[in-house]
Design a protein around this motif. Structure first.
Motif, short mmCIF file in Angstrom:
data_model
loop_
_atom_site.label_atom_id
_atom_site.label_comp_id
_atom_site.label_asym_id
_atom_site.label_seq_id
_atom_site.Cartn_x
_atom_site.Cartn_y
_atom_site.Cartn_z
N GLY A 44 0.99 4.86 -1.17
CA GLY A 44 1.84 5.92 -1.69
C GLY A 44 2.65 6.58 -0.58
N LEU A 45 2.01 6.75 0.55
CA LEU A 45 2.70 7.36 1.70
C LEU A 45 3.80 6.42 2.22
CD1 LEU A 45 1.38 9.65 4.19
CD2 LEU A 45 2.25 7.56 5.20
N LEU A 46 3.45 5.13 2.31
CA LEU A 46 4.46 4.13 2.74
C LEU A 46 5.65 4.16 1.79
CD1 LEU A 46 2.45 0.84 3.56
CD2 LEU A 46 3.78 2.24 5.16
N HIS A 47 5.33 4.25 0.48
CA HIS A 47 6.41 4.22 -0.53
C HIS A 47 7.25 5.49 -0.48
CE1 HIS A 47 8.61 2.78 -3.87
NE2 HIS A 47 8.13 3.63 -4.75
N SER A 48 6.59 6.64 -0.23
CA SER A 48 7.38 7.88 -0.20
C SER A 48 8.31 7.90 1.01
CB SER A 48 6.45 9.10 -0.18
OG SER A 48 5.78 9.15 1.05
N LEU A 49 7.94 7.21 2.07
CA LEU A 49 8.81 7.14 3.25
C LEU A 49 9.91 6.10 3.07
CD1 LEU A 49 6.11 7.23 6.11
CD2 LEU A 49 7.75 9.06 5.58
N THR A 76 0.96 8.07 -10.46
CA THR A 76 1.44 9.29 -9.80
C THR A 76 2.17 8.95 -8.51
OG1 THR A 76 -0.59 10.29 -10.62
CG2 THR A 76 0.68 11.56 -8.97
N LEU A 77 1.71 7.92 -7.82
CA LEU A 77 2.31 7.54 -6.54
C LEU A 77 3.48 6.57 -6.72
CD1 LEU A 77 -1.05 6.95 -4.61
CD2 LEU A 77 0.55 8.87 -4.26
N GLY A 78 3.76 6.16 -7.99
CA GLY A 78 4.88 5.24 -8.25
C GLY A 78 4.57 3.82 -7.82
N ILE A 79 3.29 3.45 -7.91
CA ILE A 79 2.84 2.12 -7.48
C ILE A 79 2.40 1.30 -8.69
CG2 ILE A 79 1.09 0.88 -6.16
CD1 ILE A 79 0.92 3.34 -4.35
N VAL A 87 23.85 -1.86 -1.86
CA VAL A 87 22.93 -0.73 -1.69
C VAL A 87 22.00 -0.61 -2.90
CG1 VAL A 87 22.79 1.79 -1.54
CG2 VAL A 87 24.48 0.56 -0.16
N ASP A 88 22.55 -0.80 -4.10
CA ASP A 88 21.71 -0.71 -5.32
C ASP A 88 20.66 -1.81 -5.34
OD1 ASP A 88 24.49 0.38 -7.47
OD2 ASP A 88 23.17 1.46 -6.05
N LYS A 89 21.04 -3.02 -4.91
CA LYS A 89 20.07 -4.12 -4.89
C LYS A 89 18.95 -3.82 -3.89
CE LYS A 89 22.53 -8.05 -6.75
NZ LYS A 89 23.14 -9.35 -6.54
N LEU A 90 19.31 -3.24 -2.76
CA LEU A 90 18.28 -2.88 -1.78
C LEU A 90 17.37 -1.78 -2.33
CD1 LEU A 90 20.47 -2.82 1.47
CD2 LEU A 90 18.69 -4.50 0.88
N ALA A 91 17.98 -0.84 -3.06
CA ALA A 91 17.20 0.29 -3.60
C ALA A 91 16.20 -0.17 -4.65
CB ALA A 91 18.16 1.32 -4.19
N GLU A 92 16.56 -1.18 -5.44
CA GLU A 92 15.63 -1.61 -6.51
C GLU A 92 14.63 -2.65 -6.02
OE1 GLU A 92 18.87 -2.78 -8.90
OE2 GLU A 92 18.56 -4.96 -8.63
N PHE A 93 14.75 -3.07 -4.76
CA PHE A 93 13.90 -4.15 -4.22
C PHE A 93 12.54 -3.60 -3.81
CE2 PHE A 93 13.51 -8.35 -2.51
CZ PHE A 93 12.74 -8.26 -1.38
N GLN A 94 11.47 -4.02 -4.49
CA GLN A 94 10.13 -3.50 -4.23
C GLN A 94 9.21 -4.60 -3.74
OE1 GLN A 94 9.39 -0.20 -4.34
NE2 GLN A 94 11.61 0.02 -4.71
N VAL A 95 8.50 -4.33 -2.63
CA VAL A 95 7.58 -5.30 -2.03
C VAL A 95 6.14 -4.82 -2.23
CG1 VAL A 95 6.90 -6.42 0.12
CG2 VAL A 95 9.31 -5.86 -0.28
N ALA A 96 5.27 -5.71 -2.68
CA ALA A 96 3.86 -5.33 -2.88
C ALA A 96 3.13 -5.33 -1.54
CB ALA A 96 3.19 -6.30 -3.85
N ILE A 97 2.34 -4.28 -1.35
CA ILE A 97 1.53 -4.15 -0.14
C ILE A 97 0.16 -4.77 -0.39
CG2 ILE A 97 0.53 -2.52 1.50
CD1 ILE A 97 3.61 -2.58 1.55
N PRO A 98 -0.32 -5.61 0.51
CA PRO A 98 -1.64 -6.24 0.31
C PRO A 98 -2.75 -5.22 0.54
CG PRO A 98 -0.78 -6.84 2.46
CD PRO A 98 0.30 -6.02 1.78
N SER A 99 -3.67 -5.10 -0.40
CA SER A 99 -4.74 -4.10 -0.27
C SER A 99 -5.66 -4.45 0.89
CB SER A 99 -5.56 -4.08 -1.57
OG SER A 99 -6.15 -5.35 -1.78
N TRP A 100 -5.55 -5.70 1.38
CA TRP A 100 -6.47 -6.15 2.43
C TRP A 100 -5.86 -5.98 3.82
CZ3 TRP A 100 -4.00 -9.26 -1.10
CH2 TRP A 100 -3.08 -10.20 -0.60
N ALA A 101 -4.71 -5.34 3.87
CA ALA A 101 -4.07 -5.21 5.19
C ALA A 101 -3.72 -3.76 5.51
CB ALA A 101 -2.82 -6.08 5.22
N LEU A 102 -4.59 -2.83 5.12
CA LEU A 102 -4.34 -1.41 5.39
C LEU A 102 -5.28 -0.90 6.48
CD1 LEU A 102 -3.79 -0.52 1.69
CD2 LEU A 102 -2.12 -0.13 3.50
N GLY A 103 -6.16 -1.79 6.95
CA GLY A 103 -7.02 -1.47 8.08
C GLY A 103 -6.72 -2.47 9.19
N ALA A 104 -7.48 -2.40 10.25
CA ALA A 104 -7.29 -3.35 11.35
C ALA A 104 -7.80 -4.71 10.93
CB ALA A 104 -8.05 -2.86 12.58
#
Ligand code: LRH
Ligand code: MN
Length: 426
Positions: A83-88, A116-119, A41-58
């Motif tokens: 930030g919203l994705l990360h907060s969820l 502020t968004l933890g990104i 569970v701790d390993k899953l909690a610390e696992f962070q994936v970067a979101i591509p800035s070019w894939a937030l639209g269609a």
């Protein structure tokens, strides 16, 4: 749209009792099998994936693009969506920028918003596969591999400019993917193209800050359809070795010819200490950039099984950069990314359940059936209670997709941004 702590807590209240029931049932079963559940569970909690800035639209294809309402039209709006994705999900705490699609106008403001968004800012991506309006030279016939020194110099300068943008944001790595190649036999001198590429990458590498790393992404074809200069993992590895010990290969799951054994490539690259990072997605035919795990979830599990083995046995390989690289032609981009994050965590969690020592003993004993059964038992385990527990532990929501829909996030984004806002990117 920012999600308040209370909104998340209220949302979780409904499912908490059922979650705790499912989690304790699974945890007891796994503890009986010798699994250190809290460690997983701790390993899953610390696992962070970067979101591509070019894939937030269609996204789109050459046959068309169907825009999605309420798209983020600015870098600030893209960071808001991440930030919203990360907060969820509590697993999307990083962004990978693509330049010039996402050039920050105000570095201090962008850094502050992200903090502020933890990104955090993961690798920055250069782009020498499209011509910029004001550009003097064209990349039509290649960039770092081009026969023209002027074109190569322009491409090198662009990569160094991308590095300086990344420096302002706290990024520490540059991803280079080249479309360079040929579409007709005879069009290219393969040897010259590779030598120009090696020398160009070496020049960028030498001029990068000493604490930066370079990721060299390979791809067999598209947009060129006869040859690609950096076509496969071997070429990327050779170029990385040619640069130095701060250059690594980057594995984009969609950049392999059909039926390629990607998990074996991962094992080899980790053994050589040359695996830098991942672009996660899924595909049926080519570089389809589909939702992670939607076509070949078992293959993704086998890749994570090698990653877990490598992370435990290959100290020579640096910590990896985890990034998604997908294109959303039909679905809500944020829902698609939530599904991809879930699929990545699921593959990782299942791989963490494999008893690596018992597997090695069975391999040494050539007990093929036992080897296969150990992997399949882990894969057939419903690990979602572990992922939910990790999210809960970090302050996320039990079911991000349900929360996203029940909280009417897309409707809110459309109210804020209108129907016609368009995101830069693919
Ligand atoms: C190339 C690629 C590369 C990016 C681009 C957006 O197919 O995977 O990583 O630069 O997609
Ligand atoms: Mn990619």
């Amino acid at each position: 749209m920012i999600l308040q702590e209370q909104q998340r807590a209220d949302f979780n209240k409904k499912g908490l009792a059922k979650h705790q029931q499912h989690f304790s049932f699974l945890a007891n079963k796994l503890e009986d099998e010798g699994v250190a559940v809290q460690k997983v569970v701790d390993k899953l909690a610390e696992f962070q994936v970067a979101i591509p800035s070019w894939a937030l639209g269609a996204g789109g294809t050459r046959f068309g693009r169907f825009s999605y309402a309420g798209e983020p039209a600015t870098l600030e709006q893209k960071l808001e969506d991440i930030g919203l994705l990360h907060s969820l999900t509590q697993t999307a705490g990083a962004v990978s920028l693509h330049i010039p699609w996402d050039v920050p106008q105000d570095y201090a403001a962008v850094r502050e918003q992200a903090a502020t968004l933890g990104i955090r800012f993961d690798a920055v991506n250069s782009n020498t596969f499209q011509d910029q309006k004001e550009a003097k030279e064209s990349y039509k016939f290649g960039s770092l591999s081009n026969t023209s020194p002027a074109v190569r110099e322009q491409a090198i300068a662009h990569n160094l400019e991308v590095v300086s943008i990344g420096e302002h944001l706290g990024s520490k790595s540059l991803t280079v993917w080249l479309a360079d190649g040929s579409s007709y036999p005879g069009q290219h001198n393969f040897q010259k193209a590779l030598m120009h590429t090696q020398n160009s990458l070496a020049e960028i590498y030498e001029k990068m800050p000493a604490d930066w790393t370079m990721f060299i992404e390979y791809k067999p074809y598209e947009p060129n359809f006869y040859s690609t200069v950096i076509q496969d993992w071997g070429t990327s590895l050779m170029l990385a070795n040619g640069c130095g010990n701060r250059a690594f290969t980057l594995v984009d799951l969609g950049h392999h010819l059909p039926n390629t054994n990607i998990e074996q490539i991962v094992a080899i690259l980790m053994l050589k200490g040359k695996l830098g990072g991942f672009h996660f997605n899924d595909s049926k035919y080519g570089d389809d950039d589909l939702t992670v795990g939607c076509i070949k979830p078992y293959a993704l599990f086998l890749i994570f099984k090698e990653l877990v083995y490598g992370m435990e046995n290959n100290a020579q390989n640096p910590p990896l950069s985890w990034m998604i690289d997908a294109s959303h032609n039909l679905k809500d981009p944020l829902e698609d990314l939530i599904q991809s994050l879930e699929a990545i965590q699921e593959a990782y969690a299942k791989a963490l359940l494999v008893d690596q020592q018992a597997l090695e003993e069975a391999q040494e004993a050539h007990d093929v059936t036992a080897c296969q059964e150990m992997l399949q038992n882990a894969y057939r385990t419903d690990v979602r209670p572990l992922i939910r527990q990790a999210r809960l532990q970090q302050g996320g929501v039990l079911s991000p997709l349900d929360a996203y829909r029940q909280l009417g996030v897309r409707r809110q984004l459309i109210r804020e941004r209108g129907l016609l806002s368009v995101a830069s990117g693919l």
